[in-house]
Design a protein around this motif. Structure first.
Motif, PDB file in Angstrom:
ATOM      1  N   VAL A  56      15.503 -27.627 -64.915  1.00 59.77           N
ATOM      2  CA  VAL A  56      15.301 -27.518 -66.363  1.00 59.77           C
ATOM      3  C   VAL A  56      14.244 -26.472 -66.677  1.00 59.77           C
ATOM      4  O   VAL A  56      14.420 -25.626 -67.564  1.00 59.77           O
ATOM      5  N   PHE A  57      13.143 -26.479 -65.939  1.00 60.08           N
ATOM      6  CA  PHE A  57      12.065 -25.534 -66.182  1.00 60.08           C
ATOM      7  C   PHE A  57      12.534 -24.097 -65.931  1.00 60.08           C
ATOM      8  O   PHE A  57      12.279 -23.199 -66.738  1.00 60.08           O
ATOM      9  N   LEU A  58      13.226 -23.874 -64.819  1.00 56.25           N
ATOM     10  CA  LEU A  58      13.699 -22.528 -64.503  1.00 56.25           C
ATOM     11  C   LEU A  58      14.713 -22.043 -65.538  1.00 56.25           C
ATOM     12  O   LEU A  58      14.754 -20.864 -65.877  1.00 56.25           O
ATOM     13  N   ARG A  59      15.521 -22.941 -66.024  1.00 59.20           N
ATOM     14  CA  ARG A  59      16.506 -22.572 -67.044  1.00 59.20           C
ATOM     15  C   ARG A  59      15.823 -22.096 -68.321  1.00 59.20           C
ATOM     16  O   ARG A  59      16.315 -21.206 -69.009  1.00 59.20           O
ATOM     17  N   LEU A  60      14.696 -22.668 -68.630  1.00 61.91           N
ATOM     18  CA  LEU A  60      13.976 -22.287 -69.848  1.00 61.91           C
ATOM     19  C   LEU A  60      13.269 -20.944 -69.708  1.00 61.91           C
ATOM     20  O   LEU A  60      13.159 -20.201 -70.684  1.00 61.91           O
ATOM     21  N   ILE A  61      12.790 -20.621 -68.517  1.00 66.97           N
ATOM     22  CA  ILE A  61      12.016 -19.381 -68.379  1.00 66.97           C
ATOM     23  C   ILE A  61      12.845 -18.202 -67.876  1.00 66.97           C
ATOM     24  O   ILE A  61      12.441 -17.066 -68.036  1.00 66.97           O
ATOM     25  N   LEU A  62      14.008 -18.455 -67.267  1.00 70.92           N
ATOM     26  CA  LEU A  62      14.845 -17.367 -66.771  1.00 70.92           C
ATOM     27  C   LEU A  62      15.999 -17.116 -67.740  1.00 70.92           C
ATOM     28  O   LEU A  62      16.788 -18.005 -68.000  1.00 70.92           O
ATOM     29  N   PRO A  63      16.100 -15.909 -68.264  1.00 69.86           N
ATOM     30  CA  PRO A  63      17.202 -15.635 -69.193  1.00 69.86           C
ATOM     31  C   PRO A  63      18.537 -15.512 -68.446  1.00 69.86           C
ATOM     32  O   PRO A  63      18.586 -15.098 -67.291  1.00 69.86           O
ATOM     33  N   ALA A  64      19.585 -15.862 -69.135  1.00 71.52           N
ATOM     34  CA  ALA A  64      20.926 -15.701 -68.572  1.00 71.52           C
ATOM     35  C   ALA A  64      21.319 -14.232 -68.650  1.00 71.52           C
ATOM     36  O   ALA A  64      20.763 -13.458 -69.428  1.00 71.52           O
ATOM     37  N   GLN A  65      22.284 -13.851 -67.869  1.00 64.14           N
ATOM     38  CA  GLN A  65      22.759 -12.471 -67.909  1.00 64.14           C
ATOM     39  C   GLN A  65      23.552 -12.237 -69.186  1.00 64.14           C
ATOM     40  O   GLN A  65      24.341 -13.075 -69.604  1.00 64.14           O
ATOM     41  N   SER A  66      23.309 -11.101 -69.782  1.00 63.05           N
ATOM     42  CA  SER A  66      24.067 -10.703 -70.970  1.00 63.05           C
ATOM     43  C   SER A  66      25.154  -9.729 -70.541  1.00 63.05           C
ATOM     44  O   SER A  66      24.932  -8.913 -69.649  1.00 63.05           O
ATOM     45  N   PRO A  67      26.326  -9.799 -71.182  1.00 66.40           N
ATOM     46  CA  PRO A  67      27.366  -8.836 -70.818  1.00 66.40           C
ATOM     47  C   PRO A  67      26.929  -7.426 -71.175  1.00 66.40           C
ATOM     48  O   PRO A  67      26.276  -7.196 -72.190  1.00 66.40           O
ATOM     49  N   ASN A  68      27.281  -6.485 -70.327  1.00 65.98           N
ATOM     50  CA  ASN A  68      26.925  -5.089 -70.542  1.00 65.98           C
ATOM     51  C   ASN A  68      28.136  -4.367 -71.129  1.00 65.98           C
ATOM     52  O   ASN A  68      29.149  -4.220 -70.461  1.00 65.98           O
TER      53      ASN A  68
END
Length: 134
Positions: A16-28
């Motif tokens: 949960v913590f890592l999900r909050l601080i690491l952004p997901a990849q955005s499509p390029n």
């Protein structure tokens, strides 16, 4: 067994913590407009041919994109109608186009062929889709 719940809680907290601080990849992707050379903001179809070119049917002509720039083909280049609704490629690398005016034509080696310069096309009738459009 005493360490098992602690490991689970630690794992759950970490996830949960890592999900909050690491952004997901955005499509390029790149959004192309008329400022980039696209013939119109109104596009009807897109396809990639066997050579890798991207073809875009618009209300103002047929566009070919090579990955860097657009080349637009219009009635000035021999296209019978500027509104290109559908594009497909056959086994001989001809690009077949369905046009808004109901006509069909094809492009081979940079030249357009229609009923004006290919008599066999007079026998081809485009099929309307379920909404009554070509």
């Amino acid at each position: 067994m005493h360490g098992s719940p602690r490991k689970f809680v630690f794992f759950l907290f970490s996830a949960v913590f890592l999900r909050l601080i690491l952004p997901a990849q955005s499509p390029n992707y790149i959004h192309y407009t008329t400022y980039d050379g696209l013939a119109s903001q109104v596009t009807y179809c897109v396809m990639q041919d066997s050579k890798g070119f991207i073809w875009i049917g618009t209300e103002n002509g047929l566009c070919r994109f090579d990955g860097r720039e657009f080349k637009t083909f219009t009635t000035d280049d021999g296209l019978p109608d500027n509104e290109v609704l559908q594009i497909t490629e056959d086994k001989t690398n001809r690009l077949w186009l369905t046009l808004f005016n109901g006509g069909a034509c094809y492009m081979k080696d940079g030249k357009f062929y229609s009923v004006q310069n290919d008599t066999t096309l007079a026998h081809i009738q485009p099929v309307k889709n379920f909404m009554g459009y070509y």
